[in-house]
Design an enzyme around this catalytic site. Structure first.
Site, PDB file in Angstrom:
ATOM      1  N   GLN A   1      28.486 -24.013  -9.505  1.00  0.00           N
ATOM      2  CA  GLN A   1      29.374 -22.872  -9.274  1.00  0.00           C
ATOM      3  C   GLN A   1      28.723 -21.891  -8.290  1.00  0.00           C
ATOM      4  OE1 GLN A   1      32.491 -22.713 -10.475  1.00  0.00           O
ATOM      5  NE2 GLN A   1      32.850 -20.770  -9.446  1.00  0.00           N
TER       6      GLN A   1
ATOM      7  N   ASP B   1      32.950 -30.937  -4.959  1.00  0.00           N
ATOM      8  CA  ASP B   1      33.300 -29.747  -4.188  1.00  0.00           C
ATOM      9  C   ASP B   1      33.473 -30.067  -2.704  1.00  0.00           C
ATOM     10  OD1 ASP B   1      33.727 -27.299  -5.491  1.00  0.00           O
ATOM     11  OD2 ASP B   1      31.582 -26.996  -5.872  1.00  0.00           O
TER      12      ASP B   1
ATOM     13  N   LYS C   1      37.424 -24.518 -15.938  1.00  0.00           N
ATOM     14  CA  LYS C   1      37.153 -25.882 -15.457  1.00  0.00           C
ATOM     15  C   LYS C   1      36.858 -26.803 -16.643  1.00  0.00           C
ATOM     16  CE  LYS C   1      35.655 -24.434 -10.897  1.00  0.00           C
ATOM     17  NZ  LYS C   1      34.623 -24.295  -9.847  1.00  0.00           N
TER      18      LYS C   1
HETATM   19  N1  LIG Z   1      31.360 -24.502  -6.513  1.00  0.00           N
HETATM   20  C1  LIG Z   1      32.439 -23.743  -6.273  1.00  0.00           C
HETATM   21  N2  LIG Z   1      32.338 -22.414  -6.359  1.00  0.00           N
HETATM   22  C2  LIG Z   1      33.436 -21.652  -6.075  1.00  0.00           C
HETATM   23  C3  LIG Z   1      34.677 -22.252  -5.725  1.00  0.00           C
HETATM   24  C4  LIG Z   1      34.726 -23.658  -5.637  1.00  0.00           C
HETATM   25  O1  LIG Z   1      35.787 -24.265  -5.282  1.00  0.00           O
HETATM   26  N3  LIG Z   1      33.595 -24.368  -5.916  1.00  0.00           N
HETATM   27  N4  LIG Z   1      35.820 -21.472  -5.557  1.00  0.00           N
HETATM   28  C5  LIG Z   1      35.801 -20.071  -5.962  1.00  0.00           C
HETATM   29  C6  LIG Z   1      36.143 -19.813  -7.406  1.00  0.00           C
HETATM   30  N5  LIG Z   1      37.034 -20.757  -8.084  1.00  0.00           N
HETATM   31  C7  LIG Z   1      36.516 -21.921  -8.523  1.00  0.00           C
HETATM   32  O2  LIG Z   1      35.349 -22.119  -8.635  1.00  0.00           O
HETATM   33  C8  LIG Z   1      38.358 -20.400  -8.501  1.00  0.00           C
HETATM   34  C9  LIG Z   1      38.935 -19.246  -8.073  1.00  0.00           C
HETATM   35  C10 LIG Z   1      40.209 -18.867  -8.543  1.00  0.00           C
HETATM   36  C11 LIG Z   1      40.911 -19.666  -9.438  1.00  0.00           C
HETATM   37  C12 LIG Z   1      42.231 -19.259 -10.006  1.00  0.00           C
HETATM   38  O3  LIG Z   1      42.832 -20.006 -10.727  1.00  0.00           O
HETATM   39  N6  LIG Z   1      42.716 -18.031  -9.753  1.00  0.00           N
HETATM   40  C13 LIG Z   1      43.893 -17.490 -10.368  1.00  0.00           C
HETATM   41  C14 LIG Z   1      43.590 -16.082 -10.820  1.00  0.00           C
HETATM   42  C15 LIG Z   1      42.518 -16.042 -11.856  1.00  0.00           C
HETATM   43  C16 LIG Z   1      42.037 -14.635 -12.160  1.00  0.00           C
HETATM   44  O4  LIG Z   1      42.758 -13.897 -12.800  1.00  0.00           O
HETATM   45  O5  LIG Z   1      40.907 -14.310 -11.748  1.00  0.00           O
HETATM   46  C17 LIG Z   1      45.054 -17.440  -9.400  1.00  0.00           C
HETATM   47  O6  LIG Z   1      44.818 -17.234  -8.203  1.00  0.00           O
HETATM   48  O7  LIG Z   1      46.174 -17.578  -9.863  1.00  0.00           O
HETATM   49  C18 LIG Z   1      40.320 -20.828  -9.849  1.00  0.00           C
HETATM   50  C19 LIG Z   1      39.062 -21.201  -9.376  1.00  0.00           C
HETATM   51  C20 LIG Z   1      34.422 -19.483  -5.722  1.00  0.00           C
HETATM   52  N7  LIG Z   1      33.374 -20.304  -6.190  1.00  0.00           N
END
Ligand SMILES: Nc1nc2c(c(=O)[nH]1)N[C@@H](CN(C=O)c1ccc(C(=O)N[C@@H](CCC(=O)O)C(=O)O)cc1)CN2
Ligand SMILES: [Mg+2]
Length: 291
Positions: free
Chosen positions: A97, A120, A53
């Site tokens: 987060q 969020d 991020k």
């Molecule tokens: N305050 C928040 N907490 C959490 C959120 C959120 O939107 N706000 N969402 C999830 C985690 N998350 C962002 O925070 C998030 C999850 C996954 C990805 C992502 O790019 N995933 C990749 C794979 C990455 C890997 O190898 O792990 C993909 O799917 O291609 C970005 C953000 C929980 N917490």
């Protein structure tokens, strides 16, 4: 038949490029959007997401402010930090987060964020606004799913949509967004009976249960659009909530894991930060960036 792959990674890169252009224009007017990300504790996955991020925030030209607090931080200290960020005019977006350490009351922390800076979209006021059709900050992951769905299908009006999962982060706001687009929405969860049959009637399936390969290939209606929100770490790597290899034989289109929904989450966070910045400055919402 083999399904079309919905490339969230490419879509997200394009969205970030459009955000960067908007940010450049804002900077010319003397406004630089600022995003504060707060991480409490050392959860390894959260550390990766927070780092991404920060990097992507800087890449689109915004200011990134990272706050890392030890896992044992008293909740009062976190609330005091949120108060300072709420009052700071250089901060347009605040994100805490999740998950938080167990001694913290997640709802109390989220509801302490100024709703106008709640990028969020988890604050109770934004949840209520979305549910009642008012202008809201919309949660990033479902917003990203909606953008992929609209881009692939055009209108969602009258489509049968099944959302599997009822979390506040994905399932419930996803259902609201699909309703807003006039889909016929069913929300399924762990107590739902005859889920395979329900799924076989769905033109759109959004899987957000958090169970690896939970949705089977023979649950998919031929030609359906399948959006896989799952990120499950297994012995054979990262997999979604959908049995991808089987589902792609029947689906019309499907998101991969990784590279589908995940990248949209951070791109939509940046879009929300831009939206929060234009709104606080009394400027019009950026044209066509988010639904
Ligand atoms: N305050 C928040 N907490 C959490 C959120 C959120 O939107 N706000 N969402 C999830 C985690 N998350 C962002 O925070 C998030 C999850 C996954 C990805 C992502 O790019 N995933 C990749 C794979 C990455 C890997 O190898 O792990 C993909 O799917 O291609 C970005 C953000 C929980 N917490
Ligand atoms: Mg995905």
């Amino acid at each position: 038949m083999t399904a079309t792959l919905i490339d969230g990674k490419a879509f997200a890169a394009d969205l970030r490029a459009r955000i960067a252009t908007e940010v450049e224009a804002m900077k010319a007017q003397g406004i630089t959007p600022g995003l504060a990300v707060v991480l409490v504790g050392e959860d390894p996955a959260s550390q990766v997401y927070v780092r991404s991020k920060g990097r992507m925030t800087r890449e689109v030209g915004m200011n990134s402010h990272e706050h890392r607090l030890p896992a044992e931080t008293p909740q009062a200290d976190l609330l005091a930090l949120i108060d300072r960020l709420n009052a700071d005019p250089a901060i347009n977006g605040i994100l805490v987060q999740l998950p938080l350490p167990r001694h913290m009351d997640e709802a109390a922390v989220i509801n302490a964020i100024d709703p106008a800076k709640d990028v969020d979209g988890f604050h109770i006021l934004n949840v209520g606004r979305l549910a009642t059709g008012q202008k809201a900050m919309v949660p990033c992951t479902p917003l990203g799913c909606l953008m992929l769905l609209r881009n692939h299908l055009g209108s969602l009006s009258g489509k049968n949509a099944l959302v599997i999962g009822r979390s506040n982060i994905v399932g419930k706001p996803m259902a609201q967004l699909l309703l807003r687009d006039s889909a016929t929405v069913t929300i399924a969860h762990s107590r739902t009976t005859n889920l395979p049959d329900l799924c076989r009637q769905a033109d759109i399936v959004v899987a957000a249960v958090g169970l690896a390969r939970f949705v089977k290939g023979d649950w998919i209606k031929p030609g359906a659009t399948v959006i896989d929100v799952g990120i499950n770490r297994t012995d054979d790597g990262l997999v979604g909530d959908v049995d991808f290899d089987a589902a792609k034989q029947t689906a019309g289109a499907i998101t991969p894991v990784p590279g589908g929904v995940g990248p949209m989450t951070i791109a939509c966070l940046l879009a929300n930060t831009l939206t929060a910045t234009v709104r606080v400055n009394g400027l019009p919402d950026p044209e066509g960036l988010t639904p």
